[in-house]
Design a protein around this motif. Structure first.
Motif, short mmCIF file in Angstrom:
data_model
loop_
_atom_site.label_atom_id
_atom_site.label_comp_id
_atom_site.label_asym_id
_atom_site.label_seq_id
_atom_site.Cartn_x
_atom_site.Cartn_y
_atom_site.Cartn_z
N ALA A 47 6.85 -101.38 99.95
CA ALA A 47 6.71 -100.07 100.60
C ALA A 47 5.25 -99.61 100.53
O ALA A 47 4.54 -99.92 99.57
CB ALA A 47 7.61 -99.05 99.91
N ALA A 48 4.83 -98.89 101.56
CA ALA A 48 3.46 -98.37 101.58
C ALA A 48 3.28 -97.39 100.42
O ALA A 48 4.19 -96.60 100.11
CB ALA A 48 3.19 -97.66 102.90
N PRO A 49 2.15 -97.45 99.74
CA PRO A 49 1.93 -96.53 98.60
C PRO A 49 1.91 -95.07 99.06
O PRO A 49 1.41 -94.77 100.15
CB PRO A 49 0.56 -96.95 98.06
CG PRO A 49 -0.11 -97.65 99.21
CD PRO A 49 0.98 -98.29 99.99
N ALA A 50 2.48 -94.21 98.24
CA ALA A 50 2.49 -92.78 98.58
C ALA A 50 1.08 -92.23 98.52
O ALA A 50 0.27 -92.68 97.70
CB ALA A 50 3.37 -92.02 97.58
N PRO A 51 0.75 -91.29 99.42
CA PRO A 51 -0.60 -90.72 99.39
C PRO A 51 -0.87 -90.03 98.05
O PRO A 51 0.02 -89.44 97.45
CB PRO A 51 -0.58 -89.69 100.53
CG PRO A 51 0.88 -89.42 100.80
CD PRO A 51 1.60 -90.68 100.45
N ALA A 52 -2.10 -90.18 97.59
CA ALA A 52 -2.46 -89.59 96.30
C ALA A 52 -2.33 -88.07 96.36
O ALA A 52 -2.68 -87.45 97.36
CB ALA A 52 -3.90 -89.97 95.95
N ALA A 53 -1.80 -87.51 95.30
CA ALA A 53 -1.63 -86.05 95.26
C ALA A 53 -3.00 -85.37 95.19
O ALA A 53 -3.91 -85.85 94.51
CB ALA A 53 -0.80 -85.67 94.04
N VAL A 54 -3.12 -84.28 95.92
CA VAL A 54 -4.38 -83.51 95.91
C VAL A 54 -4.48 -82.78 94.57
O VAL A 54 -3.56 -82.08 94.16
CB VAL A 54 -4.42 -82.50 97.07
CG1 VAL A 54 -5.68 -81.65 96.99
CG2 VAL A 54 -4.36 -83.24 98.41
N THR A 55 -5.59 -82.99 93.89
CA THR A 55 -5.77 -82.36 92.58
C THR A 55 -6.97 -81.43 92.54
O THR A 55 -7.15 -80.71 91.57
CB THR A 55 -5.95 -83.43 91.48
OG1 THR A 55 -7.10 -84.23 91.81
CG2 THR A 55 -4.73 -84.33 91.39
N GLN A 56 -7.79 -81.45 93.60
CA GLN A 56 -9.02 -80.67 93.59
C GLN A 56 -9.30 -80.09 94.97
O GLN A 56 -8.96 -80.67 95.98
CB GLN A 56 -10.20 -81.55 93.17
CG GLN A 56 -11.54 -80.84 93.20
CD GLN A 56 -12.67 -81.73 92.69
OE1 GLN A 56 -12.95 -81.75 91.50
NE2 GLN A 56 -13.33 -82.45 93.59
N ILE A 57 -9.92 -78.92 94.97
CA ILE A 57 -10.36 -78.30 96.21
C ILE A 57 -11.87 -78.07 96.11
O ILE A 57 -12.37 -77.59 95.09
CB ILE A 57 -9.61 -76.96 96.46
CG1 ILE A 57 -10.06 -76.32 97.76
CG2 ILE A 57 -9.77 -76.00 95.31
CD1 ILE A 57 -9.24 -75.09 98.13
N VAL A 58 -12.60 -78.47 97.15
CA VAL A 58 -14.05 -78.32 97.17
C VAL A 58 -14.39 -77.11 98.05
O VAL A 58 -14.07 -77.09 99.24
CB VAL A 58 -14.75 -79.57 97.72
CG1 VAL A 58 -16.27 -79.38 97.71
CG2 VAL A 58 -14.38 -80.80 96.88
N VAL A 59 -15.03 -76.13 97.44
CA VAL A 59 -15.36 -74.88 98.13
C VAL A 59 -16.82 -74.92 98.57
O VAL A 59 -17.72 -75.05 97.75
CB VAL A 59 -15.14 -73.66 97.20
CG1 VAL A 59 -15.62 -72.38 97.87
CG2 VAL A 59 -13.67 -73.55 96.82
N GLY A 60 -17.05 -74.81 99.87
CA GLY A 60 -18.41 -74.73 100.39
C GLY A 60 -18.90 -73.29 100.38
O GLY A 60 -18.16 -72.38 100.77
N LEU A 61 -20.14 -73.08 99.92
CA LEU A 61 -20.65 -71.72 99.83
C LEU A 61 -22.18 -71.70 99.94
O LEU A 61 -22.84 -72.71 99.78
CB LEU A 61 -20.24 -71.07 98.52
CG LEU A 61 -20.98 -71.54 97.24
CD1 LEU A 61 -20.97 -70.44 96.21
CD2 LEU A 61 -20.38 -72.80 96.67
N ASP A 62 -22.68 -70.50 100.23
CA ASP A 62 -24.11 -70.22 100.16
C ASP A 62 -24.34 -69.69 98.75
O ASP A 62 -23.81 -68.63 98.38
CB ASP A 62 -24.46 -69.16 101.22
CG ASP A 62 -25.86 -68.60 101.10
OD1 ASP A 62 -26.63 -69.10 100.26
OD2 ASP A 62 -26.18 -67.65 101.84
N ASP A 63 -25.13 -70.40 97.94
CA ASP A 63 -25.28 -69.99 96.54
C ASP A 63 -26.37 -68.94 96.33
O ASP A 63 -26.83 -68.72 95.21
CB ASP A 63 -25.53 -71.20 95.64
CG ASP A 63 -26.84 -71.91 95.93
OD1 ASP A 63 -27.49 -71.56 96.93
OD2 ASP A 63 -27.22 -72.83 95.17
#
Length: 265
Positions: A30-46
């Motif tokens: 069987a095709a491997p299950a997609p990896a679970a999302v563990t992180q969110i990358v926030v784009g910003l003006d610092d």
């Protein structure tokens, strides 16, 4: 006859062996299950206080930083903050170098063509900041003046919407960030700066004897979190997290820490 019978039996054995091998062959993996999302990358003006900026220890702090951290915690995700060229924010998002844009991002019809927005979480105005004691008292007084704003910001869009006022300027300059624009205002290279209210009032409060905010402004707007249009799962989760933060008072608490009052929409 015996020889023919023996050959026939051997052939039959080969066929049966072949069938046996086919029947016992393992099923395709069987095709491997997609990896679970563990992180969110926030784009910003610092360099956008008080929404997101670096403190004296060079650490990223701000109202939107705290909002994103709280939302990510509720979603069970790690959060990474990635400073980007804010004038290229949509390219950063579509190129998947960041997952969301969360830094005082104004919801506009033009931006909706390319990105999706959460429900608005804050209301803001585009205010006009002038030097203390300036003769400029309203938008009409900007005729013949040198006016500045941050490049790629909603202030630029708000100014250009009022075509007659915009065309009356002597010159319109854009800057990489609001801090530089306000520095040019304080040194006399600009006569007015148009800026997000949350930013403008933050700086004016620091130097009340140096700047003034006009009663007149370039309109009201709403802030939302920007996402890719096909990222529907994260979109739904963020909307729920923000709604829950508003309902249970967490968002109001963060707002009071940064603005001294609850300005959550």
């Amino acid at each position: 006859m015996k020889k023919i019978a023996a050959v026939a039996l051997l052939s039959l054995g080969a066929v049966l062996a072949g069938c046996s091998k086919q029947e016992n062959a393992p099923a395709p993996a069987a095709a491997p299950a997609p990896a679970a999302v563990t992180q969110i990358v926030v784009g910003l003006d610092d360099n956008f206080p008080p929404m997101g900026f670096r403190d004296e220890k060079n650490e990223l702090v701000g109202f939107d930083i705290d909002m994103a951290k709280e939302a990510a915690k509720r979603l069970g995700l790690q959060v990474e903050f990635k400073p980007i060229d804010w004038s290229a924010k949509e390219a950063e998002l579509s190129g998947k170098r960041v997952d969301v844009l969360w830094n005082g991002l104004t919801i506009t019809e033009e931006r909706k063509q390319n990105i999706a927005f959460t429900a608005p979480y804050m209301e803001n105005h585009q205010i006009i900041v002038v030097p203390a004691g300036s003769a400029i008292k309203a938008k009409a007084d900007l005729a013949g003046k040198v006016v500045g704003a941050q490049e790629g910001s909603s202030a630029v869009d708000a100014i250009k919407k009022e075509d007659a006022v915009f065309k009356s300027f002597k010159e319109f300059k854009t800057f990489g960030d609001n801090v530089t624009a306000l520095m040019d205002l304080s040194t006399g290279r600009l006569e007015a700066v148009v800026v997000d209210e949350v930013v403008g009032r933050y700086y004016v409060a620091k130097k009340p004897d140096q700047y003034e905010v006009l009663d007149d402004n370039f309109g009201t707007e709403e802030y939302g979190v920007g996402l890719r249009k096909d990222d529907t799962e994260l979109h739904g989760k963020l909307d729920k997290a923000l709604a829950d933060m508003k309902a249970d008072g967490a968002a109001a608490k963060i707002a009071e820490q940064w603005f001294g009052k609850n300005i959550i929409k």
